[in-house]
Write a protein that holds these residues in place. Structure first.
Motif, PDB file in Angstrom:
ATOM      1  N   UNK A   6       0.467 -13.221  -5.416  1.00 35.72           N
ATOM      2  CA  UNK A   6       0.028 -12.666  -6.516  1.00 35.72           C
ATOM      3  C   UNK A   6      -0.572 -11.294  -6.077  1.00 35.72           C
ATOM      4  N   UNK A   7      -0.758 -10.497  -7.168  1.00 32.42           N
ATOM      5  CA  UNK A   7      -1.773  -9.551  -7.115  1.00 32.42           C
ATOM      6  C   UNK A   7      -3.056  -9.759  -7.701  1.00 32.42           C
ATOM      7  N   UNK A   8      -4.126  -9.723  -6.854  1.00 33.30           N
ATOM      8  CA  UNK A   8      -5.582 -10.114  -7.462  1.00 33.30           C
ATOM      9  C   UNK A   8      -6.283  -8.889  -7.736  1.00 33.30           C
ATOM     10  N   UNK A   9      -6.619  -8.863  -9.011  1.00 30.04           N
ATOM     11  CA  UNK A   9      -7.280  -7.608  -9.362  1.00 30.04           C
ATOM     12  C   UNK A   9      -8.618  -7.978 -10.282  1.00 30.04           C
ATOM     13  N   UNK A  10      -9.086  -9.394 -10.145  1.00 29.53           N
ATOM     14  CA  UNK A  10      -9.999  -9.965 -10.774  1.00 29.53           C
ATOM     15  C   UNK A  10     -11.188  -9.726 -10.014  1.00 29.53           C
ATOM     16  N   UNK A  59       3.160  -6.524 -11.001  1.00 32.87           N
ATOM     17  CA  UNK A  59       3.243  -5.364  -9.927  1.00 32.87           C
ATOM     18  C   UNK A  59       4.184  -5.802  -9.083  1.00 32.87           C
ATOM     19  N   UNK A  60       5.394  -4.969  -9.022  1.00 34.71           N
ATOM     20  CA  UNK A  60       6.626  -5.361  -7.872  1.00 34.71           C
ATOM     21  C   UNK A  60       7.016  -6.708  -8.082  1.00 34.71           C
ATOM     22  N   UNK A  61       6.924  -7.284  -9.512  1.00 34.18           N
ATOM     23  CA  UNK A  61       7.615  -8.540  -9.681  1.00 34.18           C
ATOM     24  C   UNK A  61       6.720  -9.521  -9.264  1.00 34.18           C
ATOM     25  N   UNK A  62       5.439  -9.289  -8.807  1.00 33.01           N
ATOM     26  CA  UNK A  62       4.358 -10.434  -8.444  1.00 33.01           C
ATOM     27  C   UNK A  62       3.383 -10.372  -9.842  1.00 33.01           C
ATOM     28  N   UNK A  63       3.042 -11.640 -10.264  1.00 34.22           N
ATOM     29  CA  UNK A  63       1.917 -11.713 -11.162  1.00 34.22           C
ATOM     30  C   UNK A  63       0.546 -10.892 -10.781  1.00 34.22           C
TER      31      UNK A  63
END
Length: 546
Positions: free
Chosen positions: A159-163, A87-91
């Motif tokens: 990072x983006x944390x979606x977990x 997302x916007x180049x962040x994992x």
């Protein structure tokens, strides 16, 4: 009454016409064998088109990017393409998904680690990178009480944390150091980039712990490479896999944090007869490691059609004699290698046993496929996957010096360990810490102990319940619900678990998700009404999952 007799006359011209028609029919596409399944490149083209056409259904927006992690094409042409997401180049942690495509490339379905939007309000952190690094260093020290850690280095990355619930911007910090013996310790700390609150943390050294004459497997065949007048312990037939001597040194490099790396000096020999079966010859442990690598490679290729750990035909490598009295073995994705300690001699011997090799290399397979997060229930499934395939590798080898059984690490433990093995898949609780049955707090256990639920499932699915002797060892498969089960065999267990891992599981899969994934795999392989499908359902129930 006899029906009127009809007379057919075939002229020479008619014979020629009929022959031509038969030949044309034989050569027509409809009369030939079914066309070959799509190639990997074809599957990637199909998946790219589906990503565009089904973007809204999949929750893919212009702010997101995708990268292929793995591709599987079934014999019937069905395609499964696994992606990581940014997302916007962040994992995006939990952004991974698998596209399932029909033979013609049309969309069939998808499995996603998380559903819903992965967007965050801002990708600018309020917590600085140095502060995130300090928090991670403190967390590493707290996880190793009583140790004076040296050379602690932390490397944070946004990072983006979606977990872990609603997506949030986070620092994923890899932190590593050395203990008093100079051996590596490492963790990942996930920190909210706005509040500084710890979201999660997990170990990043994925452990097993806990003709050559080997230490554990007798005299074994080896493929080697001649170089001038000497031979190298390097196997060109298995992707160039080799074994090197770490010379009792340790890494200054764990994951992406590097200040130095222990050597891996390739073993050489003058007559191509390696080792003497004792620790007095340093190449004896190397024989075990290379044999374990060879056997694991062959298992995945011959049983599951996987060409190498990453599925790309490239070999990994081994380092033996790592560190000082190091009671561990681990897989490292960054070096694409396995590392084995010599043990302390009283608790463990050299950790190069066959099931340990299969266990460690299977961590590599998991990282290239489902990528099960090494924490919570998914971490337990990650460890169990390595135990399951490490055990199946041992059975596959059919080695009289190390018969297959459902214990982990039975060859490497010493009297000082106090138990005959590291783990027991028929009754995981025999180690005093592992869970036999699922409950809502299983995910709070160390991943080596939460793995017990899946290990128990695997044993019961293959062997069934009740006492029996396997590999000269007494086993007794108990169930959590009192059910009596008949196993479907090791081969079917392996095929079901492999397909579930590579086609249906994602980074966030928990035990409920593993039940669903293995049922989907059993349905694909044997049919929804099959005895195998029913056995998978009944066995999960027998360990209190579902």
């Amino acid at each position: 009454m006899r029906p009127p007799r009809t007379t057919s006359r075939l002229t020479t011209a008619g014979i020629a016409t009929a022959a031509a028609a038969l030949l044309a029919a034989a050569l027509s596409p409809t009369a030939s064998a079914a066309p070959a399944p799509p190639t990997r490149a074809g599957a990637l083209r199909h998946a790219a088109a589906v990503l565009t056409s089904e973007a809204a259904r999949l929750g893919i927006t212009r702010a997101q990017g995708t990268a292929v992690r793995d591709v599987i094409v079934d014999p019937d042409g069905t395609q499964h393409v696994r992606y990581n997401r940014t997302y916007r180049q962040l994992p995006v942690l939990g952004g991974d998904f698998v596209l399932h495509l029909n033979r013609d490339g049309g969309y069939r379905s998808a499995d996603r680690a998380v559903r819903g939007d992965v967007a965050v309000p801002s990708v600018t952190p309020e917590l600085s990178a140095p502060k995130a690094a300090d928090l991670a260093a403190s967390a590493l020290r707290a996880a190793n009480p009583g140790e004076l850690l040296r050379k602690v280095v932390a490397k944070p990355a946004l990072v983006v944390d979606a977990l872990h619930g609603a997506p949030k911007l986070a620092w994923r910090t890899d932190v590593a150091g050395k203990d008093s013996l100079g051996n590596p310790v490492a963790r990942v700390l996930l920190t909210d980039a706005r509040t500084g609150k710890q979201i999660d943390a997990w170990d990043t050294i994925e452990t097993a712990a806990g003709d050559g004459q080997s230490l554990y497997s007798g005299t074994v065949p080896l493929e080697t490479t001649q170089s001038g007048s000497t031979y190298q312990l390097k196997d060109a037939t298995r992707g160039g896999t080799y074994t090197g001597d770490a010379q009792n040194k340790t890494d200054g490099c764990v994951l992406s944090i590097c200040w130095s790396r222990a050597p891996a000096v390739v073993f050489t020999d003058a007559d191509n007869h390696w080792g003497n079966g004792t620790n007095a010859d340093r190449s004896s442990a190397a024989v075990d490691a290379q044999y374990g690598t060879d056997t694991t490679w062959d298992y995945y290729k011959n049983v599951h059609g996987r060409n190498g750990i990453a599925g790309d035909g490239k070999g990994s490598y081994n380092r033996v004699h790592y560190g000082s009295n190091y009671n561990n073995a681990f897989w490292d994705d960054n070096c694409f290698c396995m590392t084995y300690g010599d043990g302390d001699g009283s608790t463990f011997g050299p950790l190069v046993a066959l099931d340990v090799a299969g266990h460690e290399m299977s961590h590599g397979v998991t990282s290239k496929t489902a990528g099960l997060t090494y924490s919570g229930e998914s971490g337990g499934l990650n460890e169990a996957t390595s135990d399951i395939f490490g055990t199946l590798v041992e059975f596959y080898a059919n080695n009289a010096s190390d018969p297959g059984d459902w214990m982990i690490g039975e060859k490497i433990v010493k009297p000082g360990f106090g138990k005959p093995a590291l783990r027991f898949m028929d009754q995981p609780s025999k180690d005093g810490k592992s869970a036999d049955c699922w409950n809502s707090s299983v995910g709070n256990l160390d991943v080596h102990y939460s793995s017990g639920v899946a290990n128990h499932f695997a044993y019961l699915l293959a062997e069934g319940s009740g006492p029996k002797v396997i590999g000269g060892v007494q086993h007794n498969g108990t169930t959590c619900n009192g059910a009596t089960l008949s196993g479907i065999g090791k081969d079917k267990l392996g095929k079901i678990w492999y397909r579930a891992l590579t086609v249906y599981m994602t980074s966030s899969t928990n035990y409920a998700g593993a039940r669903t994934a293995t049922l989907s795999a059993a349905k694909d392989l044997y049919g929804a009404g099959s005895a195998e499908y029913a056995a998978v359902a009944a066995t999960w129930s027998a360990v209190s999952v579902g």
